[in-house]
Design an enzyme around this catalytic site. Structure first.
Site, PDB file in Angstrom:
ATOM      1  N   ARG A  71       0.814  -1.225   0.000  1.00 23.80           N
ATOM      2  CA  ARG A  71       0.000   0.000   0.000  1.00 23.80           C
ATOM      3  C   ARG A  71       0.843   1.270   0.000  1.00 23.80           C
ATOM      4  O   ARG A  71       0.318   2.359  -0.206  1.00 23.80           O
ATOM      5  CB  ARG A  71      -0.995  -0.001   1.163  1.00 23.80           C
ATOM      6  N   TYR A 123     -15.180  10.653 -19.516  1.00 29.22           N
ATOM      7  CA  TYR A 123     -15.523   9.268 -19.205  1.00 29.22           C
ATOM      8  C   TYR A 123     -16.642   9.273 -18.153  1.00 29.22           C
ATOM      9  O   TYR A 123     -16.581  10.045 -17.181  1.00 29.22           O
ATOM     10  CB  TYR A 123     -14.273   8.556 -18.682  1.00 29.22           C
ATOM     11  N   ASP A 179      -6.804  13.038 -18.981  1.00 31.15           N
ATOM     12  CA  ASP A 179      -7.015  11.597 -19.084  1.00 31.15           C
ATOM     13  C   ASP A 179      -6.542  11.201 -20.486  1.00 31.15           C
ATOM     14  O   ASP A 179      -7.183  11.536 -21.477  1.00 31.15           O
ATOM     15  CB  ASP A 179      -8.504  11.289 -18.881  1.00 31.15           C
ATOM     16  N   LYS A 182      -7.176  -0.247 -20.227  1.00 28.60           N
ATOM     17  CA  LYS A 182      -7.395  -0.114 -21.665  1.00 28.60           C
ATOM     18  C   LYS A 182      -6.108  -0.423 -22.436  1.00 28.60           C
ATOM     19  O   LYS A 182      -5.615  -1.523 -22.352  1.00 28.60           O
ATOM     20  CB  LYS A 182      -7.956   1.273 -21.960  1.00 28.60           C
TER      21      LYS A 182
HETATM   22  C1  LIG Z   1     -12.133   3.029 -18.557  1.00 30.28           C
HETATM   23  C2  LIG Z   1     -11.777   4.443 -18.443  1.00 30.28           C
HETATM   24  C3  LIG Z   1     -11.561   5.051 -17.196  1.00 30.28           C
HETATM   25  C4  LIG Z   1     -11.749   4.314 -15.882  1.00 30.28           C
HETATM   26  O1  LIG Z   1     -10.840   3.308 -15.720  1.00 30.28           O
HETATM   27  P1  LIG Z   1     -11.100   1.970 -14.845  1.00 30.28           P
HETATM   28  O2  LIG Z   1      -9.831   1.240 -15.018  1.00 30.28           O
HETATM   29  O3  LIG Z   1     -12.301   1.298 -15.407  1.00 30.28           O
HETATM   30  O4  LIG Z   1     -11.330   2.425 -13.442  1.00 30.28           O
HETATM   31  C5  LIG Z   1     -11.194   6.386 -17.178  1.00 30.28           C
HETATM   32  N1  LIG Z   1     -11.062   7.088 -18.317  1.00 30.28           N
HETATM   33  C6  LIG Z   1     -11.268   6.553 -19.514  1.00 30.28           C
HETATM   34  C7  LIG Z   1     -11.107   7.387 -20.731  1.00 30.28           C
HETATM   35  C8  LIG Z   1     -11.629   5.212 -19.634  1.00 30.28           C
HETATM   36  O5  LIG Z   1     -11.866   4.692 -20.842  1.00 30.28           O
END
Ligand SMILES: *Cc1c(COP(=O)(O)O)cnc(C)c1O
Length: 389
Positions: free
Chosen positions: A48, A102, A174, A199
């Site tokens: 952690r 998102y 992001d 992703k």
């Molecule tokens: C999937 C996604 C997230 C969130 O991620 P998790 O791993 O599902 O928590 C945030 N931003 C974008 C653009 C995403 O596609």
């Protein structure tokens, strides 16, 4: 080798790897201990605290890929996003965010921020002026996501970073959709880069993880909050993610290439009403995309011609899977209206330009000809059904 001179795929394959001194194996060993000998006050190793050997090794790789000084990895993209936001915002602060985020991030803002006394403004326009108009004396953060989901709109990263710097505001992006292969926002002046590693970094639809990259100083600030929130991930997942990133460059470059060809094919197709892909000259933000992206990514969306049933089309696909997630080696498709954006009202969807017949397509690494054939046979089927009615 000097890590400063390493090219992208060499960083993916080697940087940060743990040498197997004991058996001289080819890959990093995995260390699963949650308990380490207490050596001195500065080295308390504990999962952690984000400092197990595998965590530290992978963070070096991810920081380098995003051209940052340091990074932290988390149990999910949302853990990385929420921890980072709460590290830079407190009661009485204000944040400006683009409207088309998102869904999970939008929910985090709408459901949690008011409870903590954090003010927020969403920007409807993609222009820098739109962001500038929302700046207040207590604005601490500007948060963007480009290319956006599901219409792949593009925001000028350099201009937003410039505006923020002038006003002493921290910028966050992001960068999930682009991946570090196609876009490095730190080079364009952004302070903090976030990823859902679920992703493209993971890329095989079998890992849930997140990452944040920035300066040593910012990462230390995030770490101080992260150890309290406890969003670190298991070393099994860390090891899987290290392995997955070895092929990141190969996968994403292939996905870029196929997505561009497919979007051109779809654009010319008589049964397709619209195609949204930042690599198409017809895309309204093509020039900005060309300026700030190294490749246009593996995500695109399209609308079927009026009268053709998008849900039925999805059902008729044989190779391309209907799936909520994205960025895997397999091609997947979804209807934003029925899934990712189902929680929005009809009006909110209309405001974002999301029509009921819109389909979001995550291009995999399959042969382009097979994907085209699958789409064509599904279109043929639904047209026959249409005629029979
Ligand atoms: C999937 C996604 C997230 C969130 O991620 P998790 O791993 O599902 O928590 C945030 N931003 C974008 C653009 C995403 O596609």
């Amino acid at each position: 080798m000097d890590s400063k001179k390493m090219g992208f795929n060499t960083i993916c394959t080697h940087l940060g790897e743990i040498k197997d001194e004991q058996f001289k194996g080819a890959i990093s060993p995995i260390y699963l201990s949650t308990s380490y000998a207490f050596e001195d006050v500065d080295t308390k190793r504990y999962p952690r605290y984000f400092n197990t050997p595998n965590q530290e090794a992978l963070c070096k790789k991810i920081a380098k890929l995003e051209k940052g000084e340091s990074s932290l990895i988390f149990g999910s993209g949302m853990a990385a996003i929420s921890t980072t936001l709460f590290s830079f915002l407190q009661k009485g602060d204000h944040i400006i965010l683009q409207r088309t985020l998102y869904g999970g991030t939008t929910n985090l803002i709408n459901e949690e921020f008011e409870k903590h006394g954090i003010e927020f403004s969403f920007v409807d326009s993609q222009t820098v002026k739109g962001f500038e108009e929302k700046i207040k004396s207590n604005t601490k953060v500007i948060y963007i996501e480009t290319p956006s989901n599901p219409l792949l709109t593009i925001i000028d990263i350099e201009k937003v970073a410039e505006l923020a710097k002038k006003n002493k505001i921290i910028t966050m992006i992001d960068n999930t959709f682009a991946s570090p292969v196609n876009q490095n926002p730190i080079e364009l002046g952004i302070d903090i880069v976030l990823h859902s590693a679920t992703k493209y970094l993971g890329g095989h639809s079998d890992i849930l993880a997140g990452a944040v990259v920035s300066t040593e100083k910012n990462i230390d600030k995030i770490f101080q909050v992260a150890k309290n929130f406890g969003g670190s991930l298991s070393d099994f997942t860390v090891w899987m993610l290290e392995r997955s990133i070895k092929t990141l460059g190969l996968r994403v470059k292939r996905q870029n290439k196929t997505a561009l060809k497919l979007s051109k094919w779809l654009e010319k197709h008589v049964d397709i009403a619209a195609v949204y892909y930042p690599g198409l000259k017809s895309h309204p933000d093509f020039e900005i995309a060309k300026k700030q992206m190294k490749g246009f990514g593996g995500m695109l969306s399209f609308e079927l011609k009026e009268g053709l049933n998008a849900s039925q089309f999805q059902k008729e696909l044989k190779l391309i899977k209907s799936s909520m997630s994205l960025a895997g080696v397999e091609s997947t498709i979804l209807s934003p209206t029925l899934t990712s954006h189902a929680l929005l009202s009809e009006q909110e969807r209309a405001l974002q330009g999301i029509k009921d017949g819109l389909l979001r397509f995550s291009v995999g690494i399959e042969e382009k000809e097979d994907l085209i054939q699958d789409i064509q046979q599904a279109l043929n089927k639904i047209k026959i059904l249409e005629l029979e009615h």
